[in-house]
Design an enzyme around this catalytic site. Structure first.
Site, short mmCIF file in Angstrom:
data_model
loop_
_atom_site.label_atom_id
_atom_site.label_comp_id
_atom_site.label_asym_id
_atom_site.label_seq_id
_atom_site.Cartn_x
_atom_site.Cartn_y
_atom_site.Cartn_z
N GLY A 9 0.79 -1.35 0.00
CA GLY A 9 -0.16 -0.09 -0.06
C GLY A 9 0.90 1.42 0.04
O GLY A 9 0.51 2.07 0.74
N TYR A 152 -14.21 -2.77 10.25
CA TYR A 152 -12.69 -2.12 10.44
C TYR A 152 -11.95 -2.56 11.88
O TYR A 152 -10.83 -2.98 11.84
CB TYR A 152 -12.68 -0.50 10.10
CG TYR A 152 -11.21 -0.25 10.07
CD1 TYR A 152 -10.79 -0.10 9.05
CD2 TYR A 152 -11.04 0.85 11.01
CE1 TYR A 152 -9.30 0.34 8.81
CE2 TYR A 152 -9.66 1.33 11.06
CZ TYR A 152 -8.87 1.02 10.02
OH TYR A 152 -7.48 1.86 9.73
N ALA A 154 -12.62 -4.83 13.92
CA ALA A 154 -12.78 -6.22 13.91
C ALA A 154 -11.31 -6.64 13.20
O ALA A 154 -10.50 -7.38 13.89
CB ALA A 154 -13.86 -6.78 13.38
N LYS A 156 -8.85 -4.87 12.21
CA LYS A 156 -7.56 -4.43 13.00
C LYS A 156 -7.20 -5.00 14.17
O LYS A 156 -6.00 -5.23 14.88
CB LYS A 156 -7.84 -2.88 13.16
CG LYS A 156 -7.82 -2.06 11.68
CD LYS A 156 -6.46 -2.36 10.98
CE LYS A 156 -6.44 -1.24 9.52
NZ LYS A 156 -5.17 -1.82 8.94
N ILE A 185 -4.40 9.94 11.26
CA ILE A 185 -3.17 10.62 10.39
C ILE A 185 -3.94 11.36 9.16
O ILE A 185 -5.01 11.03 8.54
CB ILE A 185 -2.39 9.44 10.07
CG1 ILE A 185 -2.00 8.44 11.23
CG2 ILE A 185 -1.14 9.87 9.41
CD1 ILE A 185 -1.09 9.03 12.52
P1 NAP Z 1 -4.61 5.50 2.21
O1 NAP Z 1 -4.21 6.93 2.11
O2 NAP Z 1 -6.28 5.18 1.85
O3 NAP Z 1 -3.81 4.45 1.32
C1 NAP Z 1 -4.09 2.83 1.28
C2 NAP Z 1 -2.97 2.47 0.57
O4 NAP Z 1 -3.58 0.91 0.63
C3 NAP Z 1 -2.97 2.72 -1.12
O5 NAP Z 1 -1.70 2.52 -1.28
C4 NAP Z 1 -3.56 1.81 -1.56
O6 NAP Z 1 -3.28 1.28 -2.94
C5 NAP Z 1 -3.43 0.51 -0.88
N1 NAP Z 1 -4.24 -0.74 -0.90
C6 NAP Z 1 -5.81 -0.77 -0.75
N2 NAP Z 1 -6.16 -2.19 -1.25
C7 NAP Z 1 -5.36 -2.55 -1.47
C8 NAP Z 1 -5.23 -4.03 -1.88
N3 NAP Z 1 -6.26 -4.68 -2.13
N4 NAP Z 1 -3.98 -4.32 -2.18
C9 NAP Z 1 -2.90 -3.56 -2.08
N5 NAP Z 1 -2.72 -2.57 -1.65
C10 NAP Z 1 -3.94 -1.73 -1.28
O7 NAP Z 1 -4.56 5.10 3.56
P2 NAP Z 1 -3.60 5.44 4.68
O8 NAP Z 1 -4.42 6.22 5.69
O9 NAP Z 1 -2.39 5.61 4.32
O10 NAP Z 1 -3.61 4.30 5.78
C11 NAP Z 1 -2.56 2.98 5.50
C12 NAP Z 1 -2.67 2.15 6.70
O11 NAP Z 1 -2.77 2.57 7.98
C13 NAP Z 1 -4.30 1.21 6.64
O12 NAP Z 1 -3.67 -0.07 6.95
C14 NAP Z 1 -5.01 2.07 7.62
O13 NAP Z 1 -5.89 1.06 7.98
C15 NAP Z 1 -4.00 2.23 8.45
N6 NAP Z 1 -4.38 3.30 9.32
C16 NAP Z 1 -4.81 4.60 8.79
C17 NAP Z 1 -5.11 5.70 9.83
C18 NAP Z 1 -5.39 7.12 9.38
O14 NAP Z 1 -5.85 7.91 10.03
N7 NAP Z 1 -4.99 7.56 8.10
C19 NAP Z 1 -5.11 5.40 11.16
C20 NAP Z 1 -5.14 3.96 11.74
C21 NAP Z 1 -4.56 3.02 10.74
P3 NAP Z 1 -3.83 1.58 -4.47
O15 NAP Z 1 -4.33 3.01 -4.31
O16 NAP Z 1 -2.85 1.14 -5.32
O17 NAP Z 1 -4.92 0.58 -4.48
#
Ligand code: NAP
Length: 244
Positions: A9, A152, A154, A156, A185
């Site tokens: 990702g 989500y 569950a 996580k 974030i």
């Molecule tokens: P984001 O900006 O939505 O980016 C998500 C990334 O995951 C993208 O690069 C996307 O790639 C990739 N992705 C989605 N489905 C995929 C799949 N089936 N196979 C491979 N790649 C996939 O999310 P983010 O905020 O950076 O979050 C990153 C991680 O941190 C996630 O696990 C999220 O749950 C966790 N998190 C985020 C926050 C927050 O506040 N942002 C808080 C806690 C945890 P493509 O576009 O190429 O599909």
């Protein structure tokens, strides 16, 4: 020899910042994406101009065959994988009763199953080398549970269980497994939250701000490094004091 990190990702948000942090620290980075080809190619080209190695690798992490092919390709290109960062994830808000079984399955498939498939594919190589580091990605909601984010939360929470159990299983093989559980974030994942909700989240955070992708990336880099060599099975939450 440069160390090798596979970050899932990595086309935007936390994953991209993580790939960048590892590349700037001298790692050769395989940057996984699923759909965002143009974004990852621009990112890779930008890093190359700065003398850093970030190689895009496509795979849907919810498909075990695609994950296995990706890991084989990375191992062929770089020889081995030192660090796996399971970051790819999806989120969706809604009442539990409005989620269909297919919606539920999709949430589990990308977040939890994807983490399992990636770990499963990299582990044989790490076990052969008796060395490796895996970083999984949960969320504060995986620790506390969030209303209107039951699937989500569950998924996580499952990642936390996977991390702790796997750390026990592969510790004797010299492999460390830790989990980052970020607070709020600033990424596209939160793009659907209104300015009012974001302001309220800031207010509820003792440090008075939401986090940046780089702050999470820097933690991942630390967890992969020598300074964290006695850390395994831990859940570390960069959240500005939101959860204390
Ligand atoms: P984001 O900006 O939505 O980016 C998500 C990334 O995951 C993208 O690069 C996307 O790639 C990739 N992705 C989605 N489905 C995929 C799949 N089936 N196979 C491979 N790649 C996939 O999310 P983010 O905020 O950076 O979050 C990153 C991680 O941190 C996630 O696990 C999220 O749950 C966790 N998190 C985020 C926050 C927050 O506040 N942002 C808080 C806690 C945890 P493509 O576009 O190429 O599909």
């Amino acid at each position: 020899m440069a160390k090798v990190a596979l970050v899932t990702g990595a086309s935007r948000g936390i994953g991209r910042a993580t790939a960048e942090a590892f590349a700037r620290a001298g790692y050769q980075v395989a940057a996984n994406y699923c759909r965002s080809k143009e974004q990852i190619e621009q990112f890779s080209a930008q890093m190359e101009r700065e003398g850093c190695a970030v190689i895009p690798v496509q795979a849907d992490v919810s498909d075990p065959e695609q994950v296995e092919r990706m890991v084989q390709a990375v191992q062929q290109q770089f020889g081995h994988i030192d660090v796996l960062v399971c970051n790819a994830g999806i989120a969706r808000q809604g009442l539990l009763t409005d989620f269909s079984p297919a919606d539920w399955r999709q949430m589990m498939a990308v977040n939890l199953d994807g983490t399992f498939y990636c770990c499963r594919s990299v582990l044989p190589g790490m076990i052969r080398r008796q060395s490796g580091c895996i970083i999984t990605t949960s969320s504060i909601w995986g620790i506390t549970g969030a209303s209107c984010e039951v699937p989500y939360s569950a998924a996580k929470a499952g990642i936390i269980g996977l991390t702790r159990a796997l750390a026990k299983e592969v510790g004797p093989s010299g492999i460390r497994v830790n989990c980052i559980a970020p607070g709020v974030i600033d990424t596209e994942m939160n793009g659907n939250l209104t300015p009012e909700v974001m302001a309220q989240l800031r207010e509820e955070t003792p440090l008075g701000t939401i986090g940046t992708p780089k702050q999470v990336a820097d933690l991942a880099l630390y967890l992969a490094g020598e300074g964290a060599s006695f850390l395994t099975g831990q859940v570390i939450s960069p959240n500005g004091g939101f959860l204390i």
